[in-house]
Design a protein around this motif. Structure first.
Motif, PDB file in Angstrom:
ATOM      1  N   ARG A  64      36.259  33.008  28.476  1.00  0.00           N
ATOM      2  CA  ARG A  64      35.905  32.404  26.973  1.00  0.00           C
ATOM      3  C   ARG A  64      35.206  32.120  27.048  1.00  0.00           C
ATOM      4  N   LYS A  65      34.064  30.722  28.317  1.00  0.00           N
ATOM      5  CA  LYS A  65      33.059  30.740  28.208  1.00  0.00           C
ATOM      6  C   LYS A  65      32.664  31.667  29.107  1.00  0.00           C
ATOM      7  N   LEU A  66      31.891  32.248  30.125  1.00  0.00           N
ATOM      8  CA  LEU A  66      31.311  32.788  30.564  1.00  0.00           C
ATOM      9  C   LEU A  66      32.176  34.455  30.394  1.00  0.00           C
ATOM     10  N   PRO A  67      32.050  35.576  29.439  1.00  0.00           N
ATOM     11  CA  PRO A  67      32.533  36.511  28.838  1.00  0.00           C
ATOM     12  C   PRO A  67      32.451  37.382  29.713  1.00  0.00           C
ATOM     13  N   ILE A  68      31.872  37.880  30.813  1.00  0.00           N
ATOM     14  CA  ILE A  68      31.537  38.340  31.676  1.00  0.00           C
ATOM     15  C   ILE A  68      31.887  38.420  33.025  1.00  0.00           C
ATOM     16  N   PRO A  69      33.082  40.134  32.268  1.00  0.00           N
ATOM     17  CA  PRO A  69      33.697  39.733  34.135  1.00  0.00           C
ATOM     18  C   PRO A  69      33.066  39.765  35.626  1.00  0.00           C
ATOM     19  N   HIS A  70      33.949  39.043  36.468  1.00  0.00           N
ATOM     20  CA  HIS A  70      33.368  39.444  37.555  1.00  0.00           C
ATOM     21  C   HIS A  70      34.825  39.656  38.944  1.00  0.00           C
ATOM     22  N   CYS A  71      33.516  39.542  39.803  1.00  0.00           N
ATOM     23  CA  CYS A  71      34.558  39.549  41.281  1.00  0.00           C
ATOM     24  C   CYS A  71      36.708  39.263  41.023  1.00  0.00           C
ATOM     25  N   ILE A  72      37.022  40.515  40.296  1.00  0.00           N
ATOM     26  CA  ILE A  72      38.088  41.326  39.907  1.00  0.00           C
ATOM     27  C   ILE A  72      38.409  41.253  40.651  1.00  0.00           C
ATOM     28  N   GLU A  73      40.287  40.984  41.361  1.00  0.00           N
ATOM     29  CA  GLU A  73      40.253  41.335  42.641  1.00  0.00           C
ATOM     30  C   GLU A  73      40.228  42.722  43.629  1.00  0.00           C
ATOM     31  N   ASP A  74      40.196  42.965  44.484  1.00  0.00           N
ATOM     32  CA  ASP A  74      39.789  44.667  45.313  1.00  0.00           C
ATOM     33  C   ASP A  74      39.296  45.159  44.256  1.00  0.00           C
ATOM     34  N   THR A  75      37.859  44.684  43.336  1.00  0.00           N
ATOM     35  CA  THR A  75      36.765  45.427  43.197  1.00  0.00           C
ATOM     36  C   THR A  75      35.609  45.971  44.184  1.00  0.00           C
TER      37      THR A  75
END
Length: 177
Positions: A64-75
């Motif tokens: 919610r505070k950093l709304p940029i998906p990142h480091c999604i496991e196994d990507t």
């Protein structure tokens, strides 16, 4: 007492050339990989942390505070970057963490006897800083070092302030320009 430990903090693709990548992050790769190789050659330990999120990242406080998906496991963005990835050995310990510092790493460190712990990686004023605090807490008599030539952040001003704060909490900052 075991002598030295190198902690490679979150040097993952999303922080270098992915969703949260920033100019200059890729330039750390060679120096970090060389440092890993030197620690291995000296028989010292190398440990990696992996910032790790799930597909539910947007529903977390960080999301919610950093709304940029990142480091999604196994990507691809979750994986280590470049030469640093190649320098990692299969027997190097890795700590997966869903927040800035790793309590699991701190618990493990509290059972060790390192005289010196060096941190490198990303982002200086978030995960490197918070993990350095955890190292200081877990190993209060160890010399804790951050190599300024092997860490950075997208905000140069915050990066400089972070190095000041690290020195203020008695972390040795090397190679500061």
């Amino acid at each position: 007492m075991r002598e030295k430990l190198l902690l490679v903090i979150d040097y993952q693709k999303d922080f270098v050339d992915g969703t949260l990548g920033f100019p200059g992050a890729e330039g750390l790769d060679g120096a970090i990989a060389s440092k890993i190789d030197a620690y291995h050659a000296a028989g010292a330990d190398v440990v990696f942390t992996f910032d790790t999120h799930s597909s539910h990242y947007a529903h977390t406080q960080e999301g919610r505070k950093l709304p940029i998906p990142h480091c999604i496991e196994d990507t691809e963005g979750w994986r280590l970057y470049g030469e640093t990835a190649k320098a990692r050995r299969p027997d190097d310990l890795c700590f997966v963490k869903s927040t800035f510092p790793s309590l699991e790493l701190a618990d493990w460190l509290s059972m060790q006897n390192y005289a010196e712990v060096e941190l490198v990686g990303l982002v200086s004023y978030i995960c490197v800083l918070t993990n350095a605090v955890m190292v200081k807490s877990a190993l209060p008599e160890a010399e804790v070092i951050v190599d300024a030539s092997c860490t950075a952040g997208p905000d140069a001003g915050l990066h400089a302030k972070c190095l000041d704060v690290l020195e203020g909490i008695q972390v040795t900052v090397r190679n500061r320009t």
